[in-house]
Scaffold this motif. Structure first.
Motif, PDB file in Angstrom:
ATOM      1  N   LEU A 254       0.807  -1.217   0.000  1.00 12.81           N
ATOM      2  CA  LEU A 254       0.000   0.000   0.000  1.00 12.81           C
ATOM      3  C   LEU A 254       0.843   1.271   0.000  1.00 12.81           C
ATOM      4  O   LEU A 254       0.304   2.374   0.081  1.00 12.81           O
ATOM      5  N   GLY A 255       2.149   1.127  -0.086  1.00  9.85           N
ATOM      6  CA  GLY A 255       3.017   2.297  -0.148  1.00  9.85           C
ATOM      7  C   GLY A 255       3.058   3.097   1.131  1.00  9.85           C
ATOM      8  O   GLY A 255       3.294   4.313   1.107  1.00  9.85           O
ATOM      9  N   ILE A 256       2.838   2.419   2.265  1.00  9.03           N
ATOM     10  CA  ILE A 256       2.900   3.105   3.556  1.00  9.03           C
ATOM     11  C   ILE A 256       4.365   3.211   3.975  1.00  9.03           C
ATOM     12  O   ILE A 256       5.093   2.212   3.949  1.00  9.03           O
ATOM     13  N   PRO A 257       4.823   4.399   4.354  1.00  6.21           N
ATOM     14  CA  PRO A 257       6.223   4.522   4.766  1.00  6.21           C
ATOM     15  C   PRO A 257       6.491   3.747   6.052  1.00  6.21           C
ATOM     16  O   PRO A 257       5.568   3.425   6.803  1.00  6.21           O
ATOM     17  N   GLN A 258       7.737   3.444   6.272  1.00  3.48           N
ATOM     18  CA  GLN A 258       8.082   2.779   7.526  1.00  3.48           C
ATOM     19  C   GLN A 258       7.685   3.668   8.709  1.00  3.48           C
ATOM     20  O   GLN A 258       7.837   4.894   8.642  1.00  3.48           O
ATOM     21  N   PRO A 259       7.157   3.087   9.768  1.00  5.32           N
ATOM     22  CA  PRO A 259       6.722   3.894  10.911  1.00  5.32           C
ATOM     23  C   PRO A 259       7.862   4.733  11.479  1.00  5.32           C
ATOM     24  O   PRO A 259       9.015   4.302  11.513  1.00  5.32           O
ATOM     25  N   ASN A 260       7.520   5.932  11.911  1.00  3.45           N
ATOM     26  CA  ASN A 260       8.488   6.749  12.630  1.00  3.45           C
ATOM     27  C   ASN A 260       8.791   6.161  13.994  1.00  3.45           C
ATOM     28  O   ASN A 260       9.912   6.299  14.516  1.00  3.45           O
ATOM     29  N   VAL A 261       7.778   5.501  14.563  1.00  2.00           N
ATOM     30  CA  VAL A 261       7.906   4.890  15.891  1.00  2.00           C
ATOM     31  C   VAL A 261       7.192   3.544  15.873  1.00  2.00           C
ATOM     32  O   VAL A 261       6.095   3.437  15.335  1.00  2.00           O
ATOM     33  N   ASN A 262       7.813   2.518  16.433  1.00  2.00           N
ATOM     34  CA  ASN A 262       7.142   1.235  16.651  1.00  2.00           C
ATOM     35  C   ASN A 262       7.151   0.961  18.146  1.00  2.00           C
ATOM     36  O   ASN A 262       8.209   0.800  18.751  1.00  2.00           O
ATOM     37  N   LEU A 263       5.968   0.932  18.752  1.00  2.00           N
ATOM     38  CA  LEU A 263       5.865   0.752  20.200  1.00  2.00           C
ATOM     39  C   LEU A 263       6.112  -0.686  20.624  1.00  2.00           C
ATOM     40  O   LEU A 263       6.338  -0.952  21.812  1.00  2.00           O
ATOM     41  N   GLU A 264       6.022  -1.634  19.665  1.00  2.00           N
ATOM     42  CA  GLU A 264       6.312  -3.050  19.914  1.00  2.00           C
ATOM     43  C   GLU A 264       5.535  -3.581  21.110  1.00  2.00           C
ATOM     44  O   GLU A 264       6.082  -4.232  21.996  1.00  2.00           O
ATOM     45  N   ALA A 265       4.224  -3.298  21.107  1.00  2.00           N
ATOM     46  CA  ALA A 265       3.385  -3.670  22.251  1.00  2.00           C
ATOM     47  C   ALA A 265       2.460  -4.836  21.935  1.00  2.00           C
ATOM     48  O   ALA A 265       1.405  -4.982  22.533  1.00  2.00           O
ATOM     49  N   GLY A 266       2.843  -5.705  20.995  1.00  2.00           N
ATOM     50  CA  GLY A 266       1.986  -6.823  20.627  1.00  2.00           C
ATOM     51  C   GLY A 266       2.024  -7.939  21.652  1.00  2.00           C
ATOM     52  O   GLY A 266       2.915  -8.031  22.495  1.00  2.00           O
ATOM     53  N   GLY A 267       1.013  -8.829  21.562  1.00  2.00           N
ATOM     54  CA  GLY A 267       0.983 -10.015  22.409  1.00  2.00           C
ATOM     55  C   GLY A 267       0.250  -9.804  23.714  1.00  2.00           C
ATOM     56  O   GLY A 267      -0.057  -8.687  24.119  1.00  2.00           O
ATOM     57  N   GLY A 268      -0.047 -10.931  24.368  1.00  2.00           N
ATOM     58  CA  GLY A 268      -0.719 -10.878  25.654  1.00  2.00           C
ATOM     59  C   GLY A 268      -2.230 -10.835  25.534  1.00  2.00           C
ATOM     60  O   GLY A 268      -2.805 -10.870  24.449  1.00  2.00           O
ATOM     61  N   THR A 269      -2.886 -10.746  26.693  1.00  2.00           N
ATOM     62  CA  THR A 269      -4.336 -10.660  26.734  1.00  2.00           C
ATOM     63  C   THR A 269      -4.784  -9.273  26.286  1.00  2.00           C
ATOM     64  O   THR A 269      -3.967  -8.368  26.093  1.00  2.00           O
ATOM     65  N   GLN A 270      -6.105  -9.106  26.160  1.00  2.00           N
ATOM     66  CA  GLN A 270      -6.640  -7.785  25.795  1.00  2.00           C
ATOM     67  C   GLN A 270      -6.163  -6.721  26.780  1.00  2.00           C
ATOM     68  O   GLN A 270      -5.722  -5.638  26.387  1.00  2.00           O
ATOM     69  N   GLY A 271      -6.231  -7.042  28.074  1.00  2.00           N
ATOM     70  CA  GLY A 271      -5.821  -6.073  29.082  1.00  2.00           C
ATOM     71  C   GLY A 271      -4.342  -5.779  29.030  1.00  2.00           C
ATOM     72  O   GLY A 271      -3.917  -4.620  29.134  1.00  2.00           O
ATOM     73  N   GLU A 272      -3.525  -6.822  28.862  1.00  2.00           N
ATOM     74  CA  GLU A 272      -2.078  -6.635  28.803  1.00  2.00           C
ATOM     75  C   GLU A 272      -1.684  -5.814  27.578  1.00  2.00           C
ATOM     76  O   GLU A 272      -0.828  -4.928  27.667  1.00  2.00           O
ATOM     77  N   GLN A 273      -2.348  -6.100  26.464  1.00  2.00           N
ATOM     78  CA  GLN A 273      -2.027  -5.359  25.248  1.00  2.00           C
ATOM     79  C   GLN A 273      -2.435  -3.902  25.360  1.00  2.00           C
ATOM     80  O   GLN A 273      -1.686  -2.994  24.982  1.00  2.00           O
ATOM     81  N   THR A 274      -3.630  -3.663  25.900  1.00  2.00           N
ATOM     82  CA  THR A 274      -4.091  -2.286  26.099  1.00  2.00           C
ATOM     83  C   THR A 274      -3.124  -1.516  26.989  1.00  2.00           C
ATOM     84  O   THR A 274      -2.730  -0.381  26.686  1.00  2.00           O
ATOM     85  N   ALA A 275      -2.748  -2.135  28.103  1.00  2.00           N
ATOM     86  CA  ALA A 275      -1.841  -1.469  29.040  1.00  2.00           C
ATOM     87  C   ALA A 275      -0.483  -1.210  28.402  1.00  2.00           C
ATOM     88  O   ALA A 275       0.100  -0.121  28.562  1.00  2.00           O
ATOM     89  N   GLY A 276       0.034  -2.187  27.667  1.00  2.00           N
ATOM     90  CA  GLY A 276       1.341  -2.021  27.045  1.00  2.00           C
ATOM     91  C   GLY A 276       1.365  -0.877  26.042  1.00  2.00           C
ATOM     92  O   GLY A 276       2.316  -0.089  25.993  1.00  2.00           O
ATOM     93  N   ILE A 277       0.290  -0.778  25.244  1.00  2.00           N
ATOM     94  CA  ILE A 277       0.214   0.305  24.260  1.00  2.00           C
ATOM     95  C   ILE A 277       0.114   1.653  24.966  1.00  2.00           C
ATOM     96  O   ILE A 277       0.793   2.623  24.589  1.00  2.00           O
TER      97      ILE A 277
END
Length: 364
Positions: A56-79
């Motif tokens: 889709l021609g999206i540029p590389q992110p300026n920032v990657n928070l790398e907050a993937g994985g875990g439960t819904q709550g863990e992911q929400t909190a990490g982000i």
């Protein structure tokens, strides 16, 4: 003036791509807005994320928070923790969130806690089904949003009913359709097209990932059996979502006409959809794409947050009872499926309208 554009999961990428393009066009013309692309890392599987940036021609992110994985709550909190840290070190003038994934809600909360305004693209859609995590994300996000960009008049009505003033609601159309229209000439067949002997109009596409459909192996198996029987021996291409794959491994006696595949890149998946006899899905976004492409769509849900795809488009709500699928497919094979039409402002120019509104809001 800097705005953050938040993306974290596959549905987000189709929605941000045209907004980024519109911002870059305006910047080249002397426009005042600049953006910082923040990838939360919610979808960290390359099949679900990486290929979309390239296609889709999206540029590389300026920032990657790398907050993937875990439960819904863990992911929400990490982000939230990671995005809050970014904003405290380098604040922006606006947080722009899209859709209804966990990243949307988490970043909206973090921004508002730091008194940074939030704009929500695809605001106001509602299914009324609180068992869907996406519905909670929508409601929470819209409860703390400053400016609302809607895909339909129906979505705007939901916001007005919740007390949102008209001056904060902008009916702009659908950015995902911007992406669809821009990329339709680039659609290409997947690698297995020739190997499987596929022909336009002579196969089905299936996508299933919602808990009500795929989390219990017994009911999931019954639905797959109904799909296999109702499609009358035609190939059924089934790109398997990682969530679905976990349950699929427990299902035995699968219909012989099911063709399982990895999650497909955007251009290949939509080639399959465009040329299918019909699509069977529980995805809301796909119902929008099939509506614009004029492809019959059978939605295996009891409700939808996109009623315009049913009222105006090619979509029909079949429900989650496997017994209801057979009669719906009989109607399709009899040639009695509705033609459908395209909802207002789904014209490929939504992102331009969003950027114009943001310039007025932020720079007046």
């Amino acid at each position: 003036m800097l705005i953050d554009i938040i993306a974290g999961a596959r549905p987000n990428f189709m929605k941000i791509a045209p907004i980024i393009k519109a911002l870059e066009v305006r910047a080249s013309e002397g426009g005042p807005l600049r953006y910082r692309l923040v990838h939360t890392g919610q979808h960290y599987d390359a099949r679900m994320s990486g290929a979309f940036f390239e296609q889709l021609g999206i540029p590389q992110p300026n920032v990657n928070l790398e907050a993937g994985g875990g439960t819904q709550g863990e992911q929400t909190a990490g982000i939230m923790v990671s995005y809050e840290k970014l904003l405290m070190e380098s604040p922006c003038a606006l947080c722009l969130v899209v859709g209804d994934v966990t990243s949307t809600m988490a970043c909206a909360i973090a921004a508002q806690k730091l008194n940074i305004p939030v704009a929500h693209v695809e605001a106001g859609i509602r299914s009324g089904d609180w068992t869907m995590p996406e519905e909670i994300n929508r409601m929470v996000t819209d409860s703390i949003t400053n400016w609302f960009f809607t895909t339909s008049e129906w979505a705007g009505g939901n916001l007005r009913n919740a007390g949102v003033d008209d001056t904060r609601i902008f009916f702009v159309g659908n950015t995902m359709i911007d992406t669809l229209r821009a990329n339709m000439p680039r659609f290409s067949a997947p690698d297995f097209w020739d190997e499987r002997g596929l022909h336009a109009g002579e196969y089905f596409v299936v996508t299933l990932h919602r808990p009500a459909n795929v989390d219990a192996s017994g009911s999931f198996a019954a639905m797959l059996k109904a799909i296999g029987a109702g499609t009358r021996g035609l190939p059924v291409i089934f790109p398997v979502h990682p969530r679905t794959a976990k349950t699929l491994s427990d299902v035995i006696d699968l219909p012989e006409n099911l063709v399982f595949a990895d999650p497909q890149p955007y251009l290949q998946f939509n080639y399959l959809v465009k040329h299918a006899k019909a699509v069977i899905t529980d995805s809301g976004g796909i119902t929008e794409e099939t509506t614009v492409m004029g492809v019959p769509c059978l939605t295996l849900r009891d409700n939808t947050e996109r009623p315009e795809t049913v009222e105006l488009g090619t979509n029909e709500l079949v429900g989650t009872n496997p017994e209801a699928l057979g009669p719906a497919l009989d109607k399709l094979f009899a040639g009695n499926w509705k033609q459908g039409g395209i909802p207002p402002l789904w014209d490929g120019k939504t992102s331009e309208r969003i950027v114009a509104a943001l310039e007025q809001l932020l720079c007046r």
